[in-house]
Design a protein around this motif. Structure first.
Motif, PDB file in Angstrom:
ATOM      1  N   ILE A  27      -3.241   6.060  -1.337  1.00  0.00           N
ATOM      2  CA  ILE A  27      -3.173   6.549  -2.711  1.00  0.00           C
ATOM      3  C   ILE A  27      -3.313   5.400  -3.706  1.00  0.00           C
ATOM      4  CG2 ILE A  27      -1.703   7.629  -4.455  1.00  0.00           C
ATOM      5  CD1 ILE A  27      -0.427   9.263  -2.315  1.00  0.00           C
ATOM      6  N   ALA A  28      -2.617   4.301  -3.446  1.00  0.00           N
ATOM      7  CA  ALA A  28      -2.609   3.209  -4.421  1.00  0.00           C
ATOM      8  C   ALA A  28      -2.193   1.921  -3.720  1.00  0.00           C
ATOM      9  CB  ALA A  28      -1.652   3.523  -5.569  1.00  0.00           C
ATOM     10  N   LEU A  75       6.284   6.824 -12.437  1.00  0.00           N
ATOM     11  CA  LEU A  75       5.396   7.844 -11.897  1.00  0.00           C
ATOM     12  C   LEU A  75       3.960   7.305 -11.840  1.00  0.00           C
ATOM     13  CD1 LEU A  75       5.084  10.843 -10.990  1.00  0.00           C
ATOM     14  CD2 LEU A  75       4.537  11.361 -13.392  1.00  0.00           C
ATOM     15  N   ILE A  76       3.358   7.350 -10.655  1.00  0.00           N
ATOM     16  CA  ILE A  76       1.965   6.940 -10.477  1.00  0.00           C
ATOM     17  C   ILE A  76       1.033   8.139 -10.556  1.00  0.00           C
ATOM     18  CG2 ILE A  76       0.313   5.950  -8.837  1.00  0.00           C
ATOM     19  CD1 ILE A  76       2.534   4.153  -7.820  1.00  0.00           C
ATOM     20  N   ARG A  88       5.684   7.857  -6.801  1.00  0.00           N
ATOM     21  CA  ARG A  88       6.345   6.891  -7.665  1.00  0.00           C
ATOM     22  C   ARG A  88       6.291   5.491  -7.054  1.00  0.00           C
ATOM     23  NH1 ARG A  88       9.082   9.003 -11.885  1.00  0.00           N
ATOM     24  NH2 ARG A  88       9.250  11.297 -11.930  1.00  0.00           N
ATOM     25  N   ALA A  89       6.328   4.510  -7.908  1.00  0.00           N
ATOM     26  CA  ALA A  89       6.278   3.121  -7.457  1.00  0.00           C
ATOM     27  C   ALA A  89       7.578   2.765  -6.756  1.00  0.00           C
ATOM     28  CB  ALA A  89       6.055   2.200  -8.647  1.00  0.00           C
ATOM     29  N   PRO A  90       7.525   2.350  -5.499  1.00  0.00           N
ATOM     30  CA  PRO A  90       8.758   1.971  -4.802  1.00  0.00           C
ATOM     31  C   PRO A  90       9.299   0.615  -5.236  1.00  0.00           C
ATOM     32  CG  PRO A  90       6.868   1.686  -3.375  1.00  0.00           C
ATOM     33  CD  PRO A  90       6.341   2.312  -4.630  1.00  0.00           C
ATOM     34  N   PRO A 133       0.832  -1.213   0.000  1.00  0.00           N
ATOM     35  CA  PRO A 133       0.000   0.000   0.000  1.00  0.00           C
ATOM     36  C   PRO A 133       0.862   1.258   0.000  1.00  0.00           C
ATOM     37  CG  PRO A 133       0.062  -0.954   2.199  1.00  0.00           C
ATOM     38  CD  PRO A 133       0.869  -1.874   1.317  1.00  0.00           C
ATOM     39  N   LEU A 134       0.415   2.267  -0.728  1.00  0.00           N
ATOM     40  CA  LEU A 134       1.117   3.549  -0.774  1.00  0.00           C
ATOM     41  C   LEU A 134       0.256   4.603  -0.101  1.00  0.00           C
ATOM     42  CD1 LEU A 134       2.417   3.514  -4.463  1.00  0.00           C
ATOM     43  CD2 LEU A 134       3.459   2.510  -2.426  1.00  0.00           C
TER      44      LEU A 134
END
Length: 328
Positions: free
Chosen positions: A308-309, A269-270, A286-288, A245-246
């Motif tokens: 967020i995502a 970039l998300i 950004r996706a880690p 989870p972000l």
């Protein structure tokens, strides 16, 4: 033909109401499959798909779909929270209770307890049980099967839907009061499906979910004679430690153009967070790690700490830590 009902009750300030359902196949046998949607009145994707599926099954049952046959009893409840659907409310509109927090229910209790009891009694003897949901109005989910402490049979059967993702989730305290958890005490195989977000219809998700349910009917032998179209996306299985989870570190307006279900590289970039007054860029999200974007926020108004995502990663949490340590 008389439409059966789970129960009929009176309601304050309006006419009596009932919760209708569909019952296909031999009435003397336990159902092989039970499908439920609309426990939350604003989750329209599941309601739309199960109503369409009921029409599909009715035409097979009455012989108007030539060459196709129904090979077992199937119970379909398209909308449990019928008054919530009428008012666009997630919860039961009179006392604001969540029906999916009332299980196993009680036939002598409050209205939502009685509804939960009736749903469980109508579906508990099925071997396969499917509870269809959308996420809330703020967050969109890729069509997915969720499994909670699954058996090996459930892990295998979940792949038969052909949805983009099968995701194992932890059983938290909230889940223990849901229909999905109440089913577990009755054996069989149990599945929770998430698709899209609440509040309106996302037709591409609905089409994918309808095809998935027809594929499930075919693969389990409940329906024969159906020609399946090839899916354009493989099914990916994710364990509990493969969900990332972000959470936002900033407040502002979140913007993203990514559809759910895409695969992202680490660092991709998300979306961006902008200041709602000045318009200045606050942060880039950004996706880690590399993974599938299984869910993303669609409500732009963002507070610090909001989800967020979600990414579904090929590596487990432990493997991600090990890779990060090697990079450092």
């Amino acid at each position: 033909m008389t439409t059966p009902s789970l129960l009929s009750m009176t309601a304050p300030l309006r006419d009596h109401f009932s919760i209708p359902f569909h019952d296909f196949g031999p009435s003397g046998a336990p159902p092989r499959l039970a499908l439920v949607a609309g426990l939350h009145g604003n989750e329209l994707n599941g309601i739309f798909v199960l109503s369409r599926l009921a029409e599909f099954l009715r035409r097979i049952a009455d012989g108007t779909r030539g060459g196709q046959a129904l090979n077992g009893r199937i119970v379909v409840v398209p909308a449990v929270n019928v008054l919530g659907v009428n008012t666009g409310s997630r919860r039961w509109p009179f006392d604001k209770t969540d029906i999916n927090r009332m299980f196993p229910g009680y036939d002598g209790g409050e209205t939502t307890q009685r509804i939960a009891h009736a749903v469980l009694q109508a579906t508990r003897t099925a071997h396969f049980r499917v509870d269809v949901h959308s996420s809330n109005a703020d967050f969109e989910e890729v069509p997915q099967v969720r499994l909670y402490e699954p058996s090996e049979d459930e892990r295998g059967t979940a792949m038969l839907f052909g949805l983009p993702a099968v995701i194992e989730r932890r059983t938290d305290q909230v889940f223990t009061s849901t229909l999905g958890h109440a089913w577990r005490t009755h054996g069989g195989e149990n599945f929770v499906i998430q698709a899209g977000r609440a509040g309106d219809l996302q037709l591409p998700h609905c089409e994918r979910l309808f095809r998935a349910l027809v594929a499930f009917l075919h693969h389990t032998g409940l329906v024969s004679g159906v020609a399946l179209a090839a899916e354009d996306q493989d099914t990916h299985y994710f364990r509990r430690d493969q969900t990332l989870p972000l959470v936002s570190d900033h407040a502002g307006l979140f913007v993203s153009h990514h559809p759910v279900g895409v695969w992202l590289q680490a660092g991709a970039l998300i979306g961006e967070v902008y200041d709602g007054f000045s318009g200045e860029l606050q942060a880039e999200v950004r996706a880690p790690a590399a993974g599938m974007l299984s869910g993303i926020r669609r409500q732009p108004l963002l507070y610090e700490g909001d989800l967020i995502a979600r990414l579904q990663t090929r590596a487990s949490m432990g493997e991600r830590r090990e890779l990060k340590g090697q990079e450092q």
